[in-house]
Design a protein around this motif. Sequence first.
Motif, PDB file in Angstrom:
ATOM      1  N   MET A 347      -0.508 -15.973   1.134  1.00 37.80           N
ATOM      2  CA  MET A 347       0.229 -14.678   1.094  1.00 37.80           C
ATOM      3  C   MET A 347      -0.214 -13.215   0.179  1.00 37.80           C
ATOM      4  O   MET A 347      -0.439 -12.440   0.647  1.00 37.80           O
ATOM      5  CB  MET A 347       1.894 -14.876   1.219  1.00 37.80           C
ATOM      6  N   LEU A 348      -0.176 -13.788  -0.917  1.00 34.31           N
ATOM      7  CA  LEU A 348      -0.658 -12.821  -1.990  1.00 34.31           C
ATOM      8  C   LEU A 348      -1.962 -12.370  -1.802  1.00 34.31           C
ATOM      9  O   LEU A 348      -2.115 -11.153  -1.754  1.00 34.31           O
ATOM     10  CB  LEU A 348      -0.324 -13.577  -3.440  1.00 34.31           C
ATOM     11  N   VAL A 349      -2.869 -13.391  -1.677  1.00 37.49           N
ATOM     12  CA  VAL A 349      -4.279 -13.050  -1.714  1.00 37.49           C
ATOM     13  C   VAL A 349      -4.775 -12.418  -0.406  1.00 37.49           C
ATOM     14  O   VAL A 349      -5.321 -11.786  -0.404  1.00 37.49           O
ATOM     15  CB  VAL A 349      -5.134 -14.410  -1.885  1.00 37.49           C
ATOM     16  N   SER A 350      -4.211 -12.882   0.573  1.00 36.94           N
ATOM     17  CA  SER A 350      -4.269 -12.209   2.086  1.00 36.94           C
ATOM     18  C   SER A 350      -3.760 -10.899   2.253  1.00 36.94           C
ATOM     19  O   SER A 350      -4.047 -10.232   3.302  1.00 36.94           O
ATOM     20  CB  SER A 350      -3.892 -13.168   3.051  1.00 36.94           C
ATOM     21  N   GLY A 351      -2.925 -10.453   1.344  1.00 37.99           N
ATOM     22  CA  GLY A 351      -2.432  -9.137   1.484  1.00 37.99           C
ATOM     23  C   GLY A 351      -1.099  -9.299   2.194  1.00 37.99           C
ATOM     24  O   GLY A 351      -0.193  -8.183   2.552  1.00 37.99           O
ATOM     25  N   ARG A 352      -0.529 -10.466   3.013  1.00 33.99           N
ATOM     26  CA  ARG A 352       0.537 -10.340   3.821  1.00 33.99           C
ATOM     27  C   ARG A 352       1.748 -10.133   2.815  1.00 33.99           C
ATOM     28  O   ARG A 352       2.734  -9.666   3.661  1.00 33.99           O
ATOM     29  CB  ARG A 352       0.595 -11.817   4.276  1.00 33.99           C
ATOM     30  N   TYR A 353       1.763 -10.654   1.760  1.00 29.70           N
ATOM     31  CA  TYR A 353       3.019 -10.444   1.035  1.00 29.70           C
ATOM     32  C   TYR A 353       3.208  -9.029   0.643  1.00 29.70           C
ATOM     33  O   TYR A 353       4.284  -8.515   0.783  1.00 29.70           O
ATOM     34  CB  TYR A 353       2.654 -11.222  -0.519  1.00 29.70           C
ATOM     35  N   ASP A 354       2.190  -8.447   0.367  1.00 27.18           N
ATOM     36  CA  ASP A 354       2.162  -7.125   0.040  1.00 27.18           C
ATOM     37  C   ASP A 354       2.670  -6.232   1.350  1.00 27.18           C
ATOM     38  O   ASP A 354       3.561  -5.248   1.293  1.00 27.18           O
ATOM     39  CB  ASP A 354       0.852  -6.413  -0.314  1.00 27.18           C
ATOM     40  N   ARG A 355       2.121  -6.702   2.411  1.00 27.28           N
ATOM     41  CA  ARG A 355       2.592  -5.957   3.896  1.00 27.28           C
ATOM     42  C   ARG A 355       4.041  -6.219   4.022  1.00 27.28           C
ATOM     43  O   ARG A 355       4.923  -5.164   4.351  1.00 27.28           O
ATOM     44  CB  ARG A 355       1.723  -6.267   4.922  1.00 27.28           C
ATOM     45  N   HIS A 356       4.574  -7.355   3.675  1.00 22.54           N
ATOM     46  CA  HIS A 356       5.955  -7.516   4.009  1.00 22.54           C
ATOM     47  C   HIS A 356       6.910  -6.891   3.095  1.00 22.54           C
ATOM     48  O   HIS A 356       7.754  -6.263   3.422  1.00 22.54           O
ATOM     49  CB  HIS A 356       6.337  -9.191   3.779  1.00 22.54           C
ATOM     50  N   VAL A 357       6.364  -6.781   1.912  1.00 22.51           N
ATOM     51  CA  VAL A 357       7.090  -5.863   0.959  1.00 22.51           C
ATOM     52  C   VAL A 357       7.199  -4.560   1.122  1.00 22.51           C
ATOM     53  O   VAL A 357       8.303  -3.766   1.111  1.00 22.51           O
ATOM     54  CB  VAL A 357       6.399  -6.250  -0.435  1.00 22.51           C
ATOM     55  N   ARG A 358       5.907  -3.748   1.849  1.00 22.20           N
ATOM     56  CA  ARG A 358       6.153  -2.604   2.138  1.00 22.20           C
ATOM     57  C   ARG A 358       7.260  -2.289   3.372  1.00 22.20           C
ATOM     58  O   ARG A 358       7.596  -1.316   3.478  1.00 22.20           O
ATOM     59  CB  ARG A 358       4.594  -2.129   2.671  1.00 22.20           C
ATOM     60  N   THR A 359       6.825  -3.265   4.151  1.00 21.54           N
ATOM     61  CA  THR A 359       7.925  -3.105   5.268  1.00 21.54           C
ATOM     62  C   THR A 359       9.254  -3.221   5.040  1.00 21.54           C
ATOM     63  O   THR A 359      10.259  -2.433   5.426  1.00 21.54           O
ATOM     64  CB  THR A 359       7.581  -4.386   6.362  1.00 21.54           C
ATOM     65  N   MET A 360       9.637  -4.103   4.162  1.00 24.67           N
ATOM     66  CA  MET A 360      11.110  -4.027   3.780  1.00 24.67           C
ATOM     67  C   MET A 360      11.559  -3.122   2.995  1.00 24.67           C
ATOM     68  O   MET A 360      12.528  -2.727   2.870  1.00 24.67           O
ATOM     69  CB  MET A 360      11.292  -5.409   2.866  1.00 24.67           C
ATOM     70  N   ARG A 361      10.447  -2.493   2.074  1.00 24.07           N
ATOM     71  CA  ARG A 361      10.866  -1.443   1.172  1.00 24.07           C
ATOM     72  C   ARG A 361      11.124  -0.125   2.148  1.00 24.07           C
ATOM     73  O   ARG A 361      12.050   0.665   1.911  1.00 24.07           O
ATOM     74  CB  ARG A 361       9.580  -0.988   0.412  1.00 24.07           C
ATOM     75  N   MET A 362      10.464   0.064   3.290  1.00 20.33           N
ATOM     76  CA  MET A 362      10.841   1.036   4.152  1.00 20.33           C
ATOM     77  C   MET A 362      12.113   0.809   4.589  1.00 20.33           C
ATOM     78  O   MET A 362      13.149   1.901   4.926  1.00 20.33           O
ATOM     79  CB  MET A 362       9.847   1.170   5.405  1.00 20.33           C
ATOM     80  N   ARG A 363      12.529  -0.365   5.043  1.00 17.96           N
ATOM     81  CA  ARG A 363      13.916  -0.570   5.789  1.00 17.96           C
ATOM     82  C   ARG A 363      15.029  -0.463   4.851  1.00 17.96           C
ATOM     83  O   ARG A 363      15.900   0.239   4.996  1.00 17.96           O
ATOM     84  CB  ARG A 363      13.970  -2.141   6.161  1.00 17.96           C
ATOM     85  N   TYR A 364      14.937  -0.990   3.418  1.00 18.31           N
ATOM     86  CA  TYR A 364      15.848  -0.805   2.549  1.00 18.31           C
ATOM     87  C   TYR A 364      16.051   0.580   2.143  1.00 18.31           C
ATOM     88  O   TYR A 364      17.049   1.252   1.889  1.00 18.31           O
ATOM     89  CB  TYR A 364      15.789  -1.582   1.448  1.00 18.31           C
ATOM     90  N   ARG A 365      14.790   1.370   2.076  1.00 18.16           N
ATOM     91  CA  ARG A 365      15.107   2.903   1.727  1.00 18.16           C
ATOM     92  C   ARG A 365      15.970   3.475   2.652  1.00 18.16           C
ATOM     93  O   ARG A 365      16.819   4.316   2.260  1.00 18.16           O
ATOM     94  CB  ARG A 365      13.631   3.456   1.790  1.00 18.16           C
ATOM     95  N   ALA A 366      15.519   3.231   3.906  1.00 19.51           N
ATOM     96  CA  ALA A 366      16.303   3.806   4.914  1.00 19.51           C
ATOM     97  C   ALA A 366      17.830   3.598   5.003  1.00 19.51           C
ATOM     98  O   ALA A 366      18.870   4.326   5.275  1.00 19.51           O
ATOM     99  CB  ALA A 366      15.659   3.415   6.515  1.00 19.51           C
ATOM    100  N   ARG A 367      17.989   2.209   4.677  1.00 17.01           N
ATOM    101  CA  ARG A 367      19.469   1.979   4.489  1.00 17.01           C
ATOM    102  C   ARG A 367      20.317   2.529   3.296  1.00 17.01           C
ATOM    103  O   ARG A 367      21.339   2.995   3.411  1.00 17.01           O
ATOM    104  CB  ARG A 367      19.495   0.359   4.379  1.00 17.01           C
TER     105      ARG A 367
END
Lengths: 459, 459
Positions: A347-367
């Motif tokens: 997940m880390l090497v493929s960038g999927r982890y970063d993408r997930h963290v970005r998604t969650m960052r947007m959601r939690y920021r909105a919250r």
Amino acid sequence: MAIQRVTSVDLHLDLDPSGSRREALARALRDAVRSGRLEPGVALPSYRALALDLGIARNTVAETYAELVDEGWLTARQGSSTRVAHRARPTPVAGAAMPPQPRPLFDLRPGRPDPSSFPRSVWLASARRAINDAPSDAFGPGDPRGRIELRTALSDYLARTRGVRTDPQRIVVCSGFSQALTMLNDIVPAGPVALESFGLPFHRSIVEKSRSTVALGVDDKGCVAEDLGAGAASVAVLTPSHQFPTGVALAPERRTAAVQWARDVDGTVIEDDYDGEFRYDRSPIGAMQGLDPDRVMYVGSVSKSLSPAVRIGWMVVPDRLLDAVVAAKGVRESTVATGDQLTLADMLVSGRYDRHVRTMRMRYRARRNLLQQSMDRADADVRIGGIAAGLQAVITLPPGREIDALNRAAGIGLAIEGLSTFRHPAATDATYDGLVVGYSAPTENAYPAALEALMSVLS
Amino acid sequence: MAIQRVTSVDLHLDLDPSGSRREALARALRDAVRSGRLEPGVALPSYRALALDLGIARNTVAETYAELVDEGWLTARQGSSTRVAHRARPTPVAGAAMPPQPRPLFDLRPGRPDPSSFPRSVWLASARRAINDAPSDAFGPGDPRGRIELRTALSDYLARTRGVRTDPQRIVVCSGFSQALTMLNDIVPAGPVALESFGLPFHRSIVEKSRSTVALGVDDKGCVAEDLGAGAASVAVLTPSHQFPTGVALAPERRTAAVQWARDVDGTVIEDDYDGEFRYDRSPIGAMQGLDPDRVMYVGSVSKSLSPAVRIGWMVVPDRLLDAVVAAKGVRESTVATGDQLTLADMLVSGRYDRHVRTMRMRYRARRNLLQQSMDRADADVRIGGIAAGLQAVITLPPGREIDALNRAAGIGLAIEGLSTFRHPAATDATYDGLVVGYSAPTENAYPAALEALMSVLS
């Protein structure tokens, strides 16, 4: 009722045609002894008699008796019947049940990322790739430091996103921050440990299993690192990026002071970077570890970014402590499943982890923005503290209002914690009434209602 | 060489067009300070000058400086230049490397199931089903006792295959036998712990972190349980189904004696059922726990049946110890990933786990038969000990031959362990020279050559 002569009826024999008759008979005999239906000393029928009675082979009976003799249920003596062994009958297991934990109607408990956001398909895709591509030796005994693939991926990730200065040789994979704390006793010299005056009680419990702790005051610049020198501690556990739970960031001069203190006393700062990826108003502050990798042991995990159900964390270890950490970890046993380690590495090497963290960052920021807006509408004496970051915020209340708010929350099914829960019992710095709002805990759909419940408690 | 005025050249700026310029600049500045190229006290150029020099926005420079001030790398004073902070430059990290573990040419080390036999596709299929079907709360904080789905599946499985008498409320999931041992101190009263005179040294080390241990003799009927009463211990760690590593099964009268001892001294037997599923000549002997669930704590894991890389074990806990075990496990943290627990539960319920165990049982039985045949061809004074079970067997050697055999093994690249490695240092019972042959360690293809290597060492 105890029986004296065994028949198929007494044994409740259920001879599943697809199953082994011997196993079924053995199970039935054990059950009969356990339940007391077959009393100690009772003679069992001969092989021949029972075999006829049950319509099974004589050998099957003989082998079953032998098996149960081996196990200690029966006794056999040359030239005599097989008997139920003389031993105290075990007491029946009582129905001791754990109290079920009711799910709260509204959940704003801190430290819980939205469980519905766990990226199941991303995780499974990485697991498939990682496990299929792994070399055979990945399924042998694990390296107690963790898989090199994961340590390499973490080394890159932590340097890139958190300014951590390390390499794969200095990273030790663990199951989470609490495992790191558990090892503390084995890796740093004896003596008291400095904790922030607000923090997780269960972290304090772990440390206090083997050490005394002292409380370091916390104000709007984070913990008062300048006071470290006044105590006898040579180890401090800090949350510099986002103090837990008050939410303030450690001021630059205090970061420097903490590192300088550790140098002066030949000590160690344990940096608990529990939610460092989540900053909403600017780039995250880099980890304190970057200031001095030899004085700061950096610890992180996926507990906030992915899920606390994925038990993977990492320690970035100062050179002088590395041997002790590896020894404490155990020479033979890794605690984190290799498959999970390889999955996270993918997940880390493929960038999927970063993408997930970005998604969650947007959601939690909105919250958090929603929480902020709600607070702005609330009484003037109720306000949100700390920086725009992380998964929780403290709502400061007027003096004396915390207990009242908690009681009202309990009354409407809102699970939330009071600030006083996180207070070090020996703390002497100023405190205040507050609620710790874990705005990440509900699902997206449930958040607005949870927020309304919170507002009703504060009004 | 230290520089006094910062330019893009000095910073080695690598402005990846797809990346954030602020992050690239921050990274470059940190690197320059770390490496010593920017010395403490040096003034940085103004926002405007650096922005022009690098062709980036002035705001980007301002924000980056602010970030590094927050992190403690730079200092800013009203009306003065931003400067590199005055702090000791961290010493460069030396290239301290762990010695790489060379893979042996022939591997007959005990305790290692064939790593190439890990059922990857079965595991992944169960993982897919389990993770996709799991309720959301599976990705919240885990129950320290483990998931109820797994505990329920284990309760059925252990009753069916091992005669264990329990229910899901009494099962606590752990990462393996060593985690159970680690908790010992928190769950049973202080005092010495009885260990078998042959056993795993790293298990002994775990116990001896907090306790003294005494050695219980082992003969051809297993450990001499009758001697338990002579010592001061009230806890005994035993391997009744297949003594490790000697391979004998505990005789019926000794099983009863051990349980009776535990009752007499209000003590506890910890049953290490490390390879109970693997018996080749008959049905496995049932677990000792079935004799008295209140005196025997049963511990098992998937380390031999699946892989030591899957960190899942289970403790079947006597009622009187249950609260202490759950408390020791930690109120908040589970150590085993929920996804892995649910995956194993699916394998158990679907019968895939049983099928895998059956497959492996056939393979390891064939390997043991080959070993037996080889021994039959060897010198008359070299023989295989113990029952036809498990993943290892002891080859008994004539007195004084162990060291010689180990030296010869090392000379040809055969990894194997001597029996004396597993000897309790305080043991006083009779011992003998031997090799512990882990016949499960190689792959199917590599086994014949490993066996030949072993024969050449013994000849």
